[in-house]
Motif scaffolding. Structure first.
Motif, PDB file in Angstrom:
ATOM      1  N   ILE A   1      67.125  -5.331 -79.059  1.00  0.00           N
ATOM      2  CA  ILE A   1      66.652  -6.719 -79.043  1.00  0.00           C
ATOM      3  C   ILE A   1      65.957  -7.027 -77.720  1.00  0.00           C
ATOM      4  O   ILE A   1      64.840  -7.550 -77.690  1.00  0.00           O
ATOM      5  CB  ILE A   1      67.812  -7.704 -79.278  1.00  0.00           C
ATOM      6  CG1 ILE A   1      68.375  -7.537 -80.694  1.00  0.00           C
ATOM      7  CG2 ILE A   1      67.359  -9.151 -79.044  1.00  0.00           C
ATOM      8  CD1 ILE A   1      69.697  -8.251 -80.927  1.00  0.00           C
ATOM      9  N   ILE A   2      66.598  -6.694 -76.619  1.00  0.00           N
ATOM     10  CA  ILE A   2      66.044  -7.030 -75.308  1.00  0.00           C
ATOM     11  C   ILE A   2      64.721  -6.314 -75.059  1.00  0.00           C
ATOM     12  O   ILE A   2      63.801  -6.885 -74.467  1.00  0.00           O
ATOM     13  CB  ILE A   2      67.076  -6.752 -74.196  1.00  0.00           C
ATOM     14  CG1 ILE A   2      68.224  -7.762 -74.329  1.00  0.00           C
ATOM     15  CG2 ILE A   2      66.435  -6.841 -72.808  1.00  0.00           C
ATOM     16  CD1 ILE A   2      69.405  -7.499 -73.430  1.00  0.00           C
ATOM     17  N   LYS A   3      64.596  -5.089 -75.531  1.00  0.00           N
ATOM     18  CA  LYS A   3      63.326  -4.365 -75.360  1.00  0.00           C
ATOM     19  C   LYS A   3      62.179  -5.041 -76.108  1.00  0.00           C
ATOM     20  O   LYS A   3      61.027  -4.858 -75.747  1.00  0.00           O
ATOM     21  CB  LYS A   3      63.476  -2.921 -75.811  1.00  0.00           C
ATOM     22  CG  LYS A   3      64.208  -2.073 -74.802  1.00  0.00           C
ATOM     23  CD  LYS A   3      64.256  -0.621 -75.235  1.00  0.00           C
ATOM     24  CE  LYS A   3      64.872   0.236 -74.143  1.00  0.00           C
ATOM     25  NZ  LYS A   3      64.919   1.662 -74.536  1.00  0.00           N
ATOM     26  N   GLU A   4      62.477  -5.813 -77.128  1.00  0.00           N
ATOM     27  CA  GLU A   4      61.445  -6.512 -77.900  1.00  0.00           C
ATOM     28  C   GLU A   4      60.997  -7.820 -77.236  1.00  0.00           C
ATOM     29  O   GLU A   4      59.943  -8.342 -77.548  1.00  0.00           O
ATOM     30  CB  GLU A   4      61.948  -6.816 -79.313  1.00  0.00           C
ATOM     31  CG  GLU A   4      62.174  -5.591 -80.162  1.00  0.00           C
ATOM     32  CD  GLU A   4      60.890  -4.846 -80.497  1.00  0.00           C
ATOM     33  OE1 GLU A   4      59.862  -5.497 -80.762  1.00  0.00           O
ATOM     34  OE2 GLU A   4      60.919  -3.599 -80.488  1.00  0.00           O
ATOM     35  N   ILE A   5      61.804  -8.341 -76.336  1.00  0.00           N
ATOM     36  CA  ILE A   5      61.508  -9.627 -75.704  1.00  0.00           C
ATOM     37  C   ILE A   5      60.423  -9.439 -74.647  1.00  0.00           C
ATOM     38  O   ILE A   5      60.601  -8.693 -73.694  1.00  0.00           O
ATOM     39  CB  ILE A   5      62.798 -10.226 -75.099  1.00  0.00           C
ATOM     40  CG1 ILE A   5      63.746 -10.587 -76.235  1.00  0.00           C
ATOM     41  CG2 ILE A   5      62.482 -11.427 -74.213  1.00  0.00           C
ATOM     42  CD1 ILE A   5      65.116 -10.949 -75.785  1.00  0.00           C
ATOM     43  N   ASP A   6      59.298 -10.113 -74.867  1.00  0.00           N
ATOM     44  CA  ASP A   6      58.170  -9.954 -73.956  1.00  0.00           C
ATOM     45  C   ASP A   6      57.627 -11.276 -73.424  1.00  0.00           C
ATOM     46  O   ASP A   6      56.652 -11.299 -72.683  1.00  0.00           O
ATOM     47  CB  ASP A   6      57.058  -9.169 -74.642  1.00  0.00           C
ATOM     48  CG  ASP A   6      56.519  -9.845 -75.896  1.00  0.00           C
ATOM     49  OD1 ASP A   6      56.893 -11.012 -76.172  1.00  0.00           O
ATOM     50  OD2 ASP A   6      55.718  -9.210 -76.598  1.00  0.00           O
ATOM     51  N   GLY A   7      58.237 -12.398 -73.823  1.00  0.00           N
ATOM     52  CA  GLY A   7      57.762 -13.695 -73.354  1.00  0.00           C
ATOM     53  C   GLY A   7      56.551 -14.206 -74.108  1.00  0.00           C
ATOM     54  O   GLY A   7      56.016 -15.266 -73.775  1.00  0.00           O
ATOM     55  N   HIS A   8      56.106 -13.469 -75.133  1.00  0.00           N
ATOM     56  CA  HIS A   8      54.937 -13.875 -75.909  1.00  0.00           C
ATOM     57  C   HIS A   8      55.245 -14.010 -77.400  1.00  0.00           C
ATOM     58  O   HIS A   8      54.797 -14.954 -78.027  1.00  0.00           O
ATOM     59  CB  HIS A   8      53.793 -12.873 -75.733  1.00  0.00           C
ATOM     60  CG  HIS A   8      53.359 -12.730 -74.321  1.00  0.00           C
ATOM     61  ND1 HIS A   8      52.628 -13.684 -73.657  1.00  0.00           N
ATOM     62  CD2 HIS A   8      53.588 -11.746 -73.416  1.00  0.00           C
ATOM     63  CE1 HIS A   8      52.417 -13.294 -72.404  1.00  0.00           C
ATOM     64  NE2 HIS A   8      52.992 -12.118 -72.240  1.00  0.00           N
ATOM     65  N   ARG A   9      55.999 -13.076 -77.944  1.00  0.00           N
ATOM     66  CA  ARG A   9      56.318 -13.100 -79.373  1.00  0.00           C
ATOM     67  C   ARG A   9      57.548 -13.969 -79.616  1.00  0.00           C
ATOM     68  O   ARG A   9      58.500 -13.932 -78.845  1.00  0.00           O
ATOM     69  CB  ARG A   9      56.584 -11.682 -79.902  1.00  0.00           C
ATOM     70  CG  ARG A   9      55.329 -10.825 -79.847  1.00  0.00           C
ATOM     71  CD  ARG A   9      55.557  -9.429 -80.349  1.00  0.00           C
ATOM     72  NE  ARG A   9      56.571  -8.794 -79.527  1.00  0.00           N
ATOM     73  CZ  ARG A   9      57.473  -7.938 -79.983  1.00  0.00           C
ATOM     74  NH1 ARG A   9      57.509  -7.608 -81.242  1.00  0.00           N
ATOM     75  NH2 ARG A   9      58.340  -7.395 -79.171  1.00  0.00           N
ATOM     76  N   ASN A  10      57.520 -14.712 -80.716  1.00  0.00           N
ATOM     77  CA  ASN A  10      58.677 -15.557 -81.028  1.00  0.00           C
ATOM     78  C   ASN A  10      59.767 -14.731 -81.715  1.00  0.00           C
ATOM     79  O   ASN A  10      59.552 -13.577 -82.097  1.00  0.00           O
ATOM     80  CB  ASN A  10      58.272 -16.787 -81.836  1.00  0.00           C
ATOM     81  CG  ASN A  10      57.710 -16.456 -83.202  1.00  0.00           C
ATOM     82  OD1 ASN A  10      58.047 -15.452 -83.821  1.00  0.00           O
ATOM     83  ND2 ASN A  10      56.827 -17.320 -83.683  1.00  0.00           N
ATOM     84  N   LEU A  11      60.937 -15.326 -81.870  1.00  0.00           N
ATOM     85  CA  LEU A  11      62.077 -14.613 -82.437  1.00  0.00           C
ATOM     86  C   LEU A  11      61.834 -14.203 -83.885  1.00  0.00           C
ATOM     87  O   LEU A  11      62.321 -13.156 -84.329  1.00  0.00           O
ATOM     88  CB  LEU A  11      63.349 -15.457 -82.325  1.00  0.00           C
ATOM     89  CG  LEU A  11      63.789 -15.795 -80.903  1.00  0.00           C
ATOM     90  CD1 LEU A  11      65.099 -16.579 -80.935  1.00  0.00           C
ATOM     91  CD2 LEU A  11      63.927 -14.553 -80.047  1.00  0.00           C
ATOM     92  N   ASP A  12      61.054 -14.991 -84.619  1.00  0.00           N
ATOM     93  CA  ASP A  12      60.721 -14.640 -85.991  1.00  0.00           C
ATOM     94  C   ASP A  12      59.934 -13.329 -86.039  1.00  0.00           C
ATOM     95  O   ASP A  12      60.231 -12.455 -86.845  1.00  0.00           O
ATOM     96  CB  ASP A  12      59.914 -15.778 -86.627  1.00  0.00           C
ATOM     97  CG  ASP A  12      59.729 -15.593 -88.110  1.00  0.00           C
ATOM     98  OD1 ASP A  12      60.748 -15.487 -88.818  1.00  0.00           O
ATOM     99  OD2 ASP A  12      58.569 -15.540 -88.551  1.00  0.00           O
ATOM    100  N   ARG A  13      58.978 -13.191 -85.173  1.00  0.00           N
ATOM    101  CA  ARG A  13      58.172 -11.956 -85.134  1.00  0.00           C
ATOM    102  C   ARG A  13      59.009 -10.770 -84.662  1.00  0.00           C
ATOM    103  O   ARG A  13      58.872  -9.664 -85.177  1.00  0.00           O
ATOM    104  CB  ARG A  13      56.963 -12.155 -84.234  1.00  0.00           C
ATOM    105  CG  ARG A  13      56.037 -10.980 -84.254  1.00  0.00           C
ATOM    106  CD  ARG A  13      54.651 -11.323 -83.820  1.00  0.00           C
ATOM    107  NE  ARG A  13      53.922 -10.085 -83.600  1.00  0.00           N
ATOM    108  CZ  ARG A  13      53.018  -9.934 -82.671  1.00  0.00           C
ATOM    109  NH1 ARG A  13      52.712 -10.936 -81.881  1.00  0.00           N
ATOM    110  NH2 ARG A  13      52.401  -8.793 -82.532  1.00  0.00           N
ATOM    111  N   ILE A  14      59.876 -11.000 -83.687  1.00  0.00           N
ATOM    112  CA  ILE A  14      60.757  -9.929 -83.212  1.00  0.00           C
ATOM    113  C   ILE A  14      61.679  -9.485 -84.341  1.00  0.00           C
ATOM    114  O   ILE A  14      61.867  -8.286 -84.563  1.00  0.00           O
ATOM    115  CB  ILE A  14      61.553 -10.399 -81.971  1.00  0.00           C
ATOM    116  CG1 ILE A  14      60.601 -10.520 -80.766  1.00  0.00           C
ATOM    117  CG2 ILE A  14      62.705  -9.451 -81.666  1.00  0.00           C
ATOM    118  CD1 ILE A  14      61.200 -11.176 -79.555  1.00  0.00           C
TER     119      ILE A  14
END
Length: 94
Positions: free
Chosen positions: A45-58
């Motif tokens: 999960i944390i590797k997907e967090i980039d400050g641009h994509r929302n949680l739905d896209r993640i």
């Protein structure tokens, strides 16, 4: 606390980094004066967090990667993100 849903975008708080801890032989989230041990799912999960994509896209990306229902993943991600915001290791963008 603001509402967290699929449209929420988050990033790691200032000074927080994801690192491999060679002593413990695991991935940890390093924050000022603390380290939080993470399991495999938390790391994904944390590797997907980039400050641009929302949680739905993640959740959508993770559902394809792990072949799991997107809605279930989103329902798991939201409390996870809420907890890390409470720990002041993540922040909502905006």
């Amino acid at each position: 606390m603001p509402e967290i849903d699929g449209g929420t975008v988050v990033h790691l708080a200032r000074g927080v980094r994801l690192r491999e801890d060679m002593v413990r032989n695991q991935t940890v989230l390093l924050a000022p004066e603390r380290a939080i041990a993470l399991d495999e799912i938390a790391v994904a999960i944390i590797k997907e967090i980039d400050g641009h994509r929302n949680l739905d896209r993640i959740a959508d990306d993770l559902s394809r990667r792990f072949e799991a229902p997107k809605e279930q993943i989103l329902q798991d991600i939201i409390p996870f993100i809420r907890e890390f915001i409470n720990r002041r290791t993540m922040e909502i963008v905006g």
